[in-house]
Design a protein around this motif. Structure first.
Motif, PDB file in Angstrom:
ATOM      1  N   TYR A   4       0.717  -0.938   0.164  1.00 42.05           N
ATOM      2  CA  TYR A   4       0.205   0.156   0.151  1.00 42.05           C
ATOM      3  C   TYR A   4       0.766   1.375  -0.183  1.00 42.05           C
ATOM      4  N   PRO A   5       0.639   1.989  -0.451  1.00 39.25           N
ATOM      5  CA  PRO A   5       1.312   3.389  -0.828  1.00 39.25           C
ATOM      6  C   PRO A   5       2.291   3.680   0.750  1.00 39.25           C
ATOM      7  N   ASN A   6       3.191   3.779   0.270  1.00 34.15           N
ATOM      8  CA  ASN A   6       4.192   4.732   1.803  1.00 34.15           C
ATOM      9  C   ASN A   6       4.148   2.922   3.025  1.00 34.15           C
ATOM     10  N   GLN A   7       3.921   2.468   2.552  1.00 35.29           N
ATOM     11  CA  GLN A   7       4.453   1.433   3.377  1.00 35.29           C
ATOM     12  C   GLN A   7       5.023   0.270   3.016  1.00 35.29           C
ATOM     13  N   GLY A   8       5.147  -1.024   3.897  1.00 35.15           N
ATOM     14  CA  GLY A   8       5.850  -1.844   3.035  1.00 35.15           C
ATOM     15  C   GLY A   8       5.698  -3.083   2.849  1.00 35.15           C
ATOM     16  N   LEU A   9       5.971  -4.166   1.823  1.00 32.19           N
ATOM     17  CA  LEU A   9       5.674  -4.960   1.605  1.00 32.19           C
ATOM     18  C   LEU A   9       4.296  -6.265   2.769  1.00 32.19           C
ATOM     19  N   GLN A  10       3.392  -6.442   2.020  1.00 28.69           N
ATOM     20  CA  GLN A  10       2.518  -7.450   3.029  1.00 28.69           C
ATOM     21  C   GLN A  10       2.632  -9.009   2.852  1.00 28.69           C
ATOM     22  N   LEU A  11       2.758  -9.823   3.130  1.00 25.52           N
ATOM     23  CA  LEU A  11       2.267 -11.232   2.224  1.00 25.52           C
ATOM     24  C   LEU A  11       0.393 -10.978   2.370  1.00 25.52           C
ATOM     25  N   LEU A  12       0.185 -11.529   1.285  1.00 24.78           N
ATOM     26  CA  LEU A  12      -0.983 -11.013   0.769  1.00 24.78           C
ATOM     27  C   LEU A  12      -1.439 -13.533   0.887  1.00 24.78           C
ATOM     28  N   LEU A  13      -0.924 -13.924  -0.025  1.00 24.43           N
ATOM     29  CA  LEU A  13      -1.335 -15.025  -0.031  1.00 24.43           C
ATOM     30  C   LEU A  13       0.122 -16.169  -0.230  1.00 24.43           C
ATOM     31  N   LYS A  14       0.079 -17.294  -0.279  1.00 25.97           N
ATOM     32  CA  LYS A  14       1.325 -17.978  -0.183  1.00 25.97           C
ATOM     33  C   LYS A  14       1.325 -19.749  -1.095  1.00 25.97           C
ATOM     34  N   SER A  44       2.499 -26.327  -1.241  1.00 31.65           N
ATOM     35  CA  SER A  44       2.314 -27.352  -1.238  1.00 31.65           C
ATOM     36  C   SER A  44       0.189 -27.562  -1.505  1.00 31.65           C
ATOM     37  N   GLY A  45       0.288 -28.746  -1.967  1.00 31.39           N
ATOM     38  CA  GLY A  45      -1.034 -29.303  -1.878  1.00 31.39           C
ATOM     39  C   GLY A  45      -1.820 -28.757  -2.836  1.00 31.39           C
ATOM     40  N   SER A  46      -3.523 -28.194  -2.177  1.00 34.12           N
ATOM     41  CA  SER A  46      -4.399 -27.134  -3.274  1.00 34.12           C
ATOM     42  C   SER A  46      -3.485 -26.451  -3.912  1.00 34.12           C
ATOM     43  N   THR A  47      -3.744 -26.886  -5.785  1.00 37.09           N
ATOM     44  CA  THR A  47      -3.357 -25.714  -5.927  1.00 37.09           C
ATOM     45  C   THR A  47      -3.600 -23.890  -6.400  1.00 37.09           C
ATOM     46  N   LEU A  48      -4.674 -24.047  -5.730  1.00 32.20           N
ATOM     47  CA  LEU A  48      -5.966 -22.501  -5.579  1.00 32.20           C
ATOM     48  C   LEU A  48      -5.684 -22.106  -4.074  1.00 32.20           C
ATOM     49  N   VAL A  49      -4.993 -21.215  -3.372  1.00 32.70           N
ATOM     50  CA  VAL A  49      -4.996 -20.277  -2.561  1.00 32.70           C
ATOM     51  C   VAL A  49      -5.838 -19.665  -2.274  1.00 32.70           C
ATOM     52  N   GLU A  50      -5.875 -19.279  -1.271  1.00 29.57           N
ATOM     53  CA  GLU A  50      -6.925 -17.405  -1.486  1.00 29.57           C
ATOM     54  C   GLU A  50      -6.392 -16.568   0.487  1.00 29.57           C
ATOM     55  N   SER A  51      -6.696 -15.460  -0.217  1.00 29.86           N
ATOM     56  CA  SER A  51      -6.125 -14.866   1.483  1.00 29.86           C
ATOM     57  C   SER A  51      -7.657 -14.119   1.842  1.00 29.86           C
ATOM     58  N   ASN A  71      -8.940 -11.341   2.449  1.00 28.09           N
ATOM     59  CA  ASN A  71     -10.107 -10.044   1.756  1.00 28.09           C
ATOM     60  C   ASN A  71      -9.820 -10.214   0.626  1.00 28.09           C
ATOM     61  N   GLY A  72     -10.534 -11.969  -0.126  1.00 27.68           N
ATOM     62  CA  GLY A  72     -10.983 -11.666  -1.674  1.00 27.68           C
ATOM     63  C   GLY A  72     -10.330 -13.021  -2.171  1.00 27.68           C
ATOM     64  N   PHE A  73      -8.729 -12.252  -2.662  1.00 26.05           N
ATOM     65  CA  PHE A  73      -8.358 -12.630  -3.548  1.00 26.05           C
ATOM     66  C   PHE A  73      -8.567 -13.863  -3.162  1.00 26.05           C
ATOM     67  N   GLU A  74      -7.337 -14.356  -4.363  1.00 27.46           N
ATOM     68  CA  GLU A  74      -7.135 -15.691  -4.856  1.00 27.46           C
ATOM     69  C   GLU A  74      -6.028 -16.304  -6.079  1.00 27.46           C
ATOM     70  N   ALA A  75      -5.408 -17.286  -5.903  1.00 27.09           N
ATOM     71  CA  ALA A  75      -4.538 -17.199  -7.087  1.00 27.09           C
ATOM     72  C   ALA A  75      -3.996 -18.628  -7.315  1.00 27.09           C
ATOM     73  N   GLU A  76      -3.579 -19.753  -8.353  1.00 24.71           N
ATOM     74  CA  GLU A  76      -3.383 -20.305  -8.630  1.00 24.71           C
ATOM     75  C   GLU A  76      -1.923 -20.997  -9.216  1.00 24.71           C
ATOM     76  N   PHE A  77      -1.519 -22.024  -8.572  1.00 23.88           N
ATOM     77  CA  PHE A  77      -0.749 -22.544  -9.161  1.00 23.88           C
ATOM     78  C   PHE A  77      -0.677 -23.242 -10.430  1.00 23.88           C
ATOM     79  N   ASN A  78      -0.040 -22.979 -11.626  1.00 26.91           N
ATOM     80  CA  ASN A  78      -0.468 -23.734 -12.979  1.00 26.91           C
ATOM     81  C   ASN A  78       1.122 -24.202 -13.019  1.00 26.91           C
ATOM     82  N   LYS A  79       1.175 -25.555 -12.298  1.00 23.95           N
ATOM     83  CA  LYS A  79       2.753 -25.797 -13.237  1.00 23.95           C
ATOM     84  C   LYS A  79       2.993 -25.869 -14.446  1.00 23.95           C
TER      85      LYS A  79
END
Lengths: 113, 116
Positions: free
Chosen positions: A39-49, A52-59, A61-69
């Motif tokens: 966020y503006p004028n701030q450091g980085l914050q981990l959103l999601l990671k 291993s396991g399920s390829t779909l991960v969620e944060s 606050n409603g974000f999601e990411a999918e690992f596609n090897k």
């Protein structure tokens, strides 16, 4: 070595619209994948990671990411964005067992009222 | 916990001057990282320490840059002499072993350095 590509440097989107921020990585070994938000004028914050396991991960606050090897991708999505989501988003990769993160160049998400 | 603390938050100096950036990691964390963020190059890892020992300094741009960690609660990044191209935001991050295969890095708010 590992590398991360974020093709979109800026993504403007209207409030309540869906968004996808793209991330592709390159690595010859197994990796962990992350999305960080700044966020503006701030450091980085981990959103999601993905570790291993399920390829779909969620944060929380409603974000999601999918690992596609097969496509070496880890795209970030949200079905409906809010003004408060305006920030810069960084995709990052780390070799399993290593300590140093490799970051993409970032995507600036701007949510338009 | 207060999180990772960096000082100063902003630094403006003239070319040729010495600059010292400071970082206090989260208590109990045993790894500390220094990053530099610029528009042109994005986020780059400069150096990281494990248990106060420098492990990888391959990202340090040149001899003008040096980093120390005299104890578990304090680290410095020094630039001497500073140059305008050193202008950037410098982040410090710390992490601790979690046993889960990845040690999450917690970032400080950064120091915005401007070298005139």
């Amino acid at each position: 070595a590992q590398s991360v590509t974020q093709l979109d440097s800026q993504v403007p989107v209207f409030e309540e619209a869906p968004v996808e921020l793209r991330c592709n990585y390159s690595s010859s070994v197994s990796v962990y994948l992350f999305w960080y938000v700044q966020y503006p004028n701030q450091g980085l914050q981990l959103l999601l990671k993905y570790l291993s396991g399920s390829t779909l991960v969620e944060s929380i606050n409603g974000f999601e990411a999918e690992f596609n090897k097969s496509q070496t991708s880890f795209h970030l999505r949200k079905p409906s964005v809010h003004i408060s989501d305006t920030a810069e988003y960084f995709c990052a990769v780390i070799r399993t067992g290593a300590n140093n993160l490799f970051f993409g160049t970032g995507t600036r998400l701007t949510v338009i009222p | 916990d207060a999180g990772v603390i960096q000082s100063p938050r902003h630094e403006v100096t003239e070319m040729g001057q010495e600059v010292t950036l400071r970082c206090k990691p989260i208590s109990g964390h045993n790894s500390l990282f220094w990053y530099r963020q610029t528009m042109m190059r994005g986020l780059e890892l400069l150096i990281y320490f494990n248990n106060n020992v420098p492990i990888d300094d391959s990202g340090m741009p040149e001899d003008r840059f040096s980093a120390k960690m005299p104890n578990a609660s304090f680290s410095t990044l020094k630039i001497q002499p500073s140059e305008p191209r050193d202008s950037a935001v410098y982040f410090c991050a710390s992490s601790s072993p979690s046993g889960g295969g990845y040690n999450e890095q917690f970032f400080g708010p950064g120091t915005r350095l401007t070298v005139l």
